[in-house]
Design a protein around this motif. Structure first.
Motif, PDB file in Angstrom:
ATOM      1  N   GLU A  25       0.825  -1.208   0.000  1.00 52.37           N
ATOM      2  CA  GLU A  25       0.000   0.000   0.000  1.00 52.37           C
ATOM      3  C   GLU A  25       0.862   1.262   0.000  1.00 52.37           C
ATOM      4  O   GLU A  25       0.550   2.242  -0.687  1.00 52.37           O
ATOM      5  CB  GLU A  25      -0.939   0.020   1.211  1.00 52.37           C
ATOM      6  N   VAL A  26       1.954   1.237   0.748  1.00 49.87           N
ATOM      7  CA  VAL A  26       2.859   2.390   0.778  1.00 49.87           C
ATOM      8  C   VAL A  26       3.490   2.593  -0.589  1.00 49.87           C
ATOM      9  O   VAL A  26       3.568   3.724  -1.094  1.00 49.87           O
ATOM     10  CB  VAL A  26       3.934   2.233   1.878  1.00 49.87           C
ATOM     11  N   LEU A  27       3.934   1.515  -1.226  1.00 53.10           N
ATOM     12  CA  LEU A  27       4.540   1.638  -2.562  1.00 53.10           C
ATOM     13  C   LEU A  27       3.534   2.171  -3.580  1.00 53.10           C
ATOM     14  O   LEU A  27       3.874   3.017  -4.418  1.00 53.10           O
ATOM     15  CB  LEU A  27       5.119   0.298  -3.009  1.00 53.10           C
ATOM     16  N   ALA A  28       2.291   1.705  -3.506  1.00 51.70           N
ATOM     17  CA  ALA A  28       1.249   2.196  -4.414  1.00 51.70           C
ATOM     18  C   ALA A  28       0.974   3.681  -4.147  1.00 51.70           C
ATOM     19  O   ALA A  28       0.787   4.470  -5.092  1.00 51.70           O
ATOM     20  CB  ALA A  28      -0.026   1.368  -4.261  1.00 51.70           C
ATOM     21  N   LEU A  29       0.944   4.066  -2.883  1.00 51.19           N
ATOM     22  CA  LEU A  29       0.727   5.463  -2.526  1.00 51.19           C
ATOM     23  C   LEU A  29       1.870   6.334  -3.049  1.00 51.19           C
ATOM     24  O   LEU A  29       1.643   7.413  -3.603  1.00 51.19           O
ATOM     25  CB  LEU A  29       0.576   5.609  -1.006  1.00 51.19           C
ATOM     26  N   GLN A  30       3.103   5.867  -2.890  1.00 52.50           N
ATOM     27  CA  GLN A  30       4.252   6.625  -3.385  1.00 52.50           C
ATOM     28  C   GLN A  30       4.173   6.804  -4.901  1.00 52.50           C
ATOM     29  O   GLN A  30       4.467   7.885  -5.420  1.00 52.50           O
ATOM     30  CB  GLN A  30       5.564   5.917  -3.020  1.00 52.50           C
ATOM     31  N   GLU A  31       3.747   5.771  -5.594  1.00 55.32           N
ATOM     32  CA  GLU A  31       3.625   5.847  -7.051  1.00 55.32           C
ATOM     33  C   GLU A  31       2.551   6.871  -7.427  1.00 55.32           C
ATOM     34  O   GLU A  31       2.752   7.716  -8.293  1.00 55.32           O
ATOM     35  CB  GLU A  31       3.298   4.458  -7.611  1.00 55.32           C
ATOM     36  N   THR A  32       1.424   6.825  -6.747  1.00 50.76           N
ATOM     37  CA  THR A  32       0.340   7.778  -7.008  1.00 50.76           C
ATOM     38  C   THR A  32       0.787   9.200  -6.698  1.00 50.76           C
ATOM     39  O   THR A  32       0.535  10.128  -7.484  1.00 50.76           O
ATOM     40  CB  THR A  32      -0.909   7.408  -6.171  1.00 50.76           C
ATOM     41  N   LEU A  33       1.461   9.398  -5.577  1.00 52.70           N
ATOM     42  CA  LEU A  33       1.933  10.735  -5.212  1.00 52.70           C
ATOM     43  C   LEU A  33       2.994  11.236  -6.190  1.00 52.70           C
ATOM     44  O   LEU A  33       3.052  12.436  -6.479  1.00 52.70           O
ATOM     45  CB  LEU A  33       2.462  10.745  -3.781  1.00 52.70           C
ATOM     46  N   GLY A  34       3.809  10.342  -6.705  1.00 57.95           N
ATOM     47  CA  GLY A  34       4.792  10.722  -7.725  1.00 57.95           C
ATOM     48  C   GLY A  34       4.114  11.238  -8.984  1.00 57.95           C
ATOM     49  O   GLY A  34       4.522  12.268  -9.562  1.00 57.95           O
ATOM     50  N   ARG A  35       3.056  10.546  -9.423  1.00 59.34           N
ATOM     51  CA  ARG A  35       2.292  11.003 -10.592  1.00 59.34           C
ATOM     52  C   ARG A  35       1.617  12.340 -10.302  1.00 59.34           C
ATOM     53  O   ARG A  35       1.597  13.238 -11.146  1.00 59.34           O
ATOM     54  CB  ARG A  35       1.249   9.955 -10.996  1.00 59.34           C
TER      55      ARG A  35
END
Length: 159
Positions: free
Chosen positions: A140-150
């Motif tokens: 979930e943290v990795l997915a959140l980081q990816e979303t925040l990066g976008r």
């Protein structure tokens, strides 16, 4: 003139007045999360004697070794007016030293001292402490980081 981005599907059907509700503002959710992170980091970093911005600068140096101030600023998205006092405090604390570059005397290179390099070992538990505090899984943290990066890239392009 550019047109405004399309509304998210969840917000498209809302009347304009509803769009002004605080709980519909992504920016406010991010600000609240950032403040909550700040409190958790403050506690986790207390023993290291670092503030969160200082911790980030140390992480960059632990990862990359000596770097020009400009490169640290680019990596942390900080301007020199913010970064220079932060680095000065780290230098006063004996964790880094700043030296003029031999190749370009306009450039200042930041080096870890032995104490700064040694602090890395004591900082190793911090990421796990923060991860545990989030209540999220690693995935979930990795997915959140990816979303925040976008999100960051889109907002940077829009601004």
């Amino acid at each position: 003139m550019t047109s405004p981005p399309p509304a998210s599907p969840e917000l498209t059907g809302l009347p304009d007045g509803e769009l002004l509700r605080l709980d519909h503002q992504v920016c406010f959710s991010l600000q609240a999360a950032s403040r909550a992170f700040g409190g958790v980091y403050r506690e986790a970093l207390k023993e290291l004697g670092l503030t969160y911005p200082q911790y980030l600068a140390m992480m960059v140096l632990w990862e990359h070794g000596p770097l020009p101030v400009r490169s640290i600023g680019e990596r942390l998205h900080l301007d020199s007016g913010t970064l220079s006092p932060l680095l000065k405090r780290l230098e006063v604390a004996g964790l880094v030293r700043r030296e003029r570059s031999a190749r370009d005397e306009r450039s200042v290179v930041v080096h870890l001292t032995d104490a700064g390099a040694g602090l890395r070992e004591r900082a190793l538990p911090v990421p796990r402490t923060i991860l545990a505090a989030t209540g999220l899984s690693v995935e979930e943290v990795l997915a959140l980081q990816e979303t925040l990066g976008r999100l960051t890239a889109s907002l940077s392009q829009a601004g």
